[in-house]
Design a protein around this motif. Structure first.
Motif, PDB file in Angstrom:
ATOM      1  N   MET A 203       0.850  -1.187   0.000  1.00  0.00           N
ATOM      2  CA  MET A 203       0.000   0.000   0.000  1.00  0.00           C
ATOM      3  C   MET A 203       0.882   1.232   0.000  1.00  0.00           C
ATOM      4  O   MET A 203       1.643   1.461   0.956  1.00  0.00           O
ATOM      5  CB  MET A 203      -0.910  -0.018   1.219  1.00  0.00           C
ATOM      6  N   ASN A 204       0.813   1.997  -1.055  1.00  0.00           N
ATOM      7  CA  ASN A 204       1.603   3.220  -1.200  1.00  0.00           C
ATOM      8  C   ASN A 204       0.689   4.440  -1.248  1.00  0.00           C
ATOM      9  O   ASN A 204      -0.514   4.317  -1.473  1.00  0.00           O
ATOM     10  CB  ASN A 204       2.431   3.151  -2.481  1.00  0.00           C
ATOM     11  N   SER A 205       1.277   5.596  -1.059  1.00  0.00           N
ATOM     12  CA  SER A 205       0.536   6.863  -1.110  1.00  0.00           C
ATOM     13  C   SER A 205      -0.722   6.782  -0.258  1.00  0.00           C
ATOM     14  O   SER A 205      -1.815   7.152  -0.698  1.00  0.00           O
ATOM     15  CB  SER A 205       0.174   7.204  -2.561  1.00  0.00           C
ATOM     16  N   LEU A 206      -0.554   6.321   0.950  1.00  0.00           N
ATOM     17  CA  LEU A 206      -1.702   6.122   1.824  1.00  0.00           C
ATOM     18  C   LEU A 206      -2.371   7.441   2.178  1.00  0.00           C
ATOM     19  O   LEU A 206      -1.710   8.484   2.325  1.00  0.00           O
ATOM     20  CB  LEU A 206      -1.280   5.368   3.080  1.00  0.00           C
ATOM     21  N   LYS A 207      -3.683   7.360   2.317  1.00  0.00           N
ATOM     22  CA  LYS A 207      -4.507   8.519   2.637  1.00  0.00           C
ATOM     23  C   LYS A 207      -5.253   8.252   3.945  1.00  0.00           C
ATOM     24  O   LYS A 207      -5.491   7.088   4.300  1.00  0.00           O
ATOM     25  CB  LYS A 207      -5.530   8.756   1.522  1.00  0.00           C
ATOM     26  N   PRO A 208      -5.672   9.300   4.631  1.00  0.00           N
ATOM     27  CA  PRO A 208      -6.449   9.077   5.863  1.00  0.00           C
ATOM     28  C   PRO A 208      -7.689   8.204   5.628  1.00  0.00           C
ATOM     29  O   PRO A 208      -8.070   7.426   6.512  1.00  0.00           O
ATOM     30  CB  PRO A 208      -6.820  10.492   6.284  1.00  0.00           C
ATOM     31  N   GLU A 209      -8.276   8.311   4.454  1.00  0.00           N
ATOM     32  CA  GLU A 209      -9.470   7.500   4.177  1.00  0.00           C
ATOM     33  C   GLU A 209      -9.150   6.018   3.971  1.00  0.00           C
ATOM     34  O   GLU A 209     -10.068   5.207   3.828  1.00  0.00           O
ATOM     35  CB  GLU A 209     -10.228   8.042   2.965  1.00  0.00           C
ATOM     36  N   ASP A 210      -7.890   5.658   3.957  1.00  0.00           N
ATOM     37  CA  ASP A 210      -7.513   4.240   3.926  1.00  0.00           C
ATOM     38  C   ASP A 210      -7.535   3.614   5.311  1.00  0.00           C
ATOM     39  O   ASP A 210      -7.363   2.404   5.451  1.00  0.00           O
ATOM     40  CB  ASP A 210      -6.111   4.071   3.333  1.00  0.00           C
ATOM     41  N   THR A 211      -7.745   4.430   6.329  1.00  0.00           N
ATOM     42  CA  THR A 211      -7.807   3.916   7.688  1.00  0.00           C
ATOM     43  C   THR A 211      -8.949   2.922   7.829  1.00  0.00           C
ATOM     44  O   THR A 211     -10.096   3.229   7.524  1.00  0.00           O
ATOM     45  CB  THR A 211      -7.989   5.070   8.687  1.00  0.00           C
ATOM     46  N   ALA A 212      -8.620   1.720   8.275  1.00  0.00           N
ATOM     47  CA  ALA A 212      -9.614   0.648   8.379  1.00  0.00           C
ATOM     48  C   ALA A 212      -8.952  -0.587   8.960  1.00  0.00           C
ATOM     49  O   ALA A 212      -7.724  -0.657   9.083  1.00  0.00           O
ATOM     50  CB  ALA A 212     -10.199   0.310   7.012  1.00  0.00           C
ATOM     51  N   MET A 213      -9.789  -1.568   9.293  1.00  0.00           N
ATOM     52  CA  MET A 213      -9.299  -2.899   9.584  1.00  0.00           C
ATOM     53  C   MET A 213      -9.227  -3.639   8.252  1.00  0.00           C
ATOM     54  O   MET A 213     -10.195  -3.636   7.478  1.00  0.00           O
ATOM     55  CB  MET A 213     -10.240  -3.622  10.539  1.00  0.00           C
ATOM     56  N   TYR A 214      -8.083  -4.249   7.999  1.00  0.00           N
ATOM     57  CA  TYR A 214      -7.865  -4.959   6.740  1.00  0.00           C
ATOM     58  C   TYR A 214      -7.883  -6.464   6.984  1.00  0.00           C
ATOM     59  O   TYR A 214      -7.224  -6.966   7.905  1.00  0.00           O
ATOM     60  CB  TYR A 214      -6.528  -4.542   6.128  1.00  0.00           C
ATOM     61  N   TYR A 215      -8.631  -7.141   6.131  1.00  0.00           N
ATOM     62  CA  TYR A 215      -8.797  -8.583   6.257  1.00  0.00           C
ATOM     63  C   TYR A 215      -8.395  -9.267   4.955  1.00  0.00           C
ATOM     64  O   TYR A 215      -8.701  -8.769   3.867  1.00  0.00           O
ATOM     65  CB  TYR A 215     -10.253  -8.946   6.531  1.00  0.00           C
ATOM     66  N   CYS A 216      -7.770 -10.416   5.067  1.00  0.00           N
ATOM     67  CA  CYS A 216      -7.586 -11.242   3.884  1.00  0.00           C
ATOM     68  C   CYS A 216      -8.551 -12.425   3.977  1.00  0.00           C
ATOM     69  O   CYS A 216      -9.023 -12.795   5.066  1.00  0.00           O
ATOM     70  CB  CYS A 216      -6.147 -11.718   3.734  1.00  0.00           C
ATOM     71  N   ALA A 217      -8.821 -12.993   2.825  1.00  0.00           N
ATOM     72  CA  ALA A 217      -9.748 -14.117   2.747  1.00  0.00           C
ATOM     73  C   ALA A 217      -9.330 -15.001   1.588  1.00  0.00           C
ATOM     74  O   ALA A 217      -8.803 -14.512   0.584  1.00  0.00           O
ATOM     75  CB  ALA A 217     -11.176 -13.615   2.546  1.00  0.00           C
ATOM     76  N   ALA A 218      -9.572 -16.285   1.721  1.00  0.00           N
ATOM     77  CA  ALA A 218      -9.178 -17.239   0.695  1.00  0.00           C
ATOM     78  C   ALA A 218     -10.402 -17.933   0.119  1.00  0.00           C
ATOM     79  O   ALA A 218     -11.304 -18.348   0.869  1.00  0.00           O
ATOM     80  CB  ALA A 218      -8.218 -18.272   1.276  1.00  0.00           C
ATOM     81  N   ARG A 219     -10.446 -18.004  -1.221  1.00  0.00           N
ATOM     82  CA  ARG A 219     -11.521 -18.695  -1.939  1.00  0.00           C
ATOM     83  C   ARG A 219     -10.919 -19.807  -2.778  1.00  0.00           C
ATOM     84  O   ARG A 219      -9.992 -19.555  -3.551  1.00  0.00           O
ATOM     85  CB  ARG A 219     -12.239 -17.712  -2.880  1.00  0.00           C
ATOM     86  N   LYS A 220     -11.489 -20.978  -2.655  1.00  0.00           N
ATOM     87  CA  LYS A 220     -10.992 -22.113  -3.424  1.00  0.00           C
ATOM     88  C   LYS A 220     -11.537 -22.008  -4.839  1.00  0.00           C
ATOM     89  O   LYS A 220     -12.701 -22.309  -5.104  1.00  0.00           O
ATOM     90  CB  LYS A 220     -11.398 -23.434  -2.792  1.00  0.00           C
TER      91      LYS A 220
END
Length: 129
Positions: A86-103
């Motif tokens: 994640m580059n050039s981050l902005k205040p609106e990028d503030t969040a909880m980030y989750y990854c998820a896997a799909r078969k």
């Protein structure tokens, strides 16, 4: 038991960068290759947003308009890990980030809200002004 663990979140100033990792345990390398991986985020009071996906073979990826051109995604199947740079981050990028896997062996032609098979527990990203 399959687990996805995110790491790399933290506090960063606007314009800065972070690299998130999503590591799968409980899967062999060959099994992990059968999964596409998605990244989502959710800010307080807002709906969950799908922001990126990468196909099982890393040949295709997709990004939401909100992050396109600033975020990149990659994977190292030998390490059962997917990375979100994640580059050039902005205040609106503030969040909880989750990854998820799909078969799935399908390509990532666009971000998706399809229900994944597995979720991570999330990592917090906070971008200050």
């Amino acid at each position: 038991q399959v687990q996805l663990v995110e790491s790399g979140g933290g506090l960063v100033q606007a314009g800065g960068s972070l690299r998130l990792s999503c590591t799968a345990s409980g899967l062999t390398e060959m099994t992990f290759r059968r999964y596409a991986v998605d990244w989502f985020r959710q800010a307080p009071g807002k709906e969950r947003e799908a922001i990126s996906c990468i196909s099982w073979d890393a040949y295709t990826s997709a990004f939401a308009d909100s992050v396109k051109g600033r975020f990149t995604i990659s994977r190292d199947n030998r390490k059962n890990t997917v990375y979100l740079q994640m580059n050039s981050l902005k205040p609106e990028d503030t969040a909880m980030y989750y990854c998820a896997a799909r078969k799935t062996l399908a390509t990532c032609s666009g971000v998706t809200n399809q229900s994944p098979d597995y979720w991570g527990q999330g990592t917090q990203v906070t971008v200050s002004n």
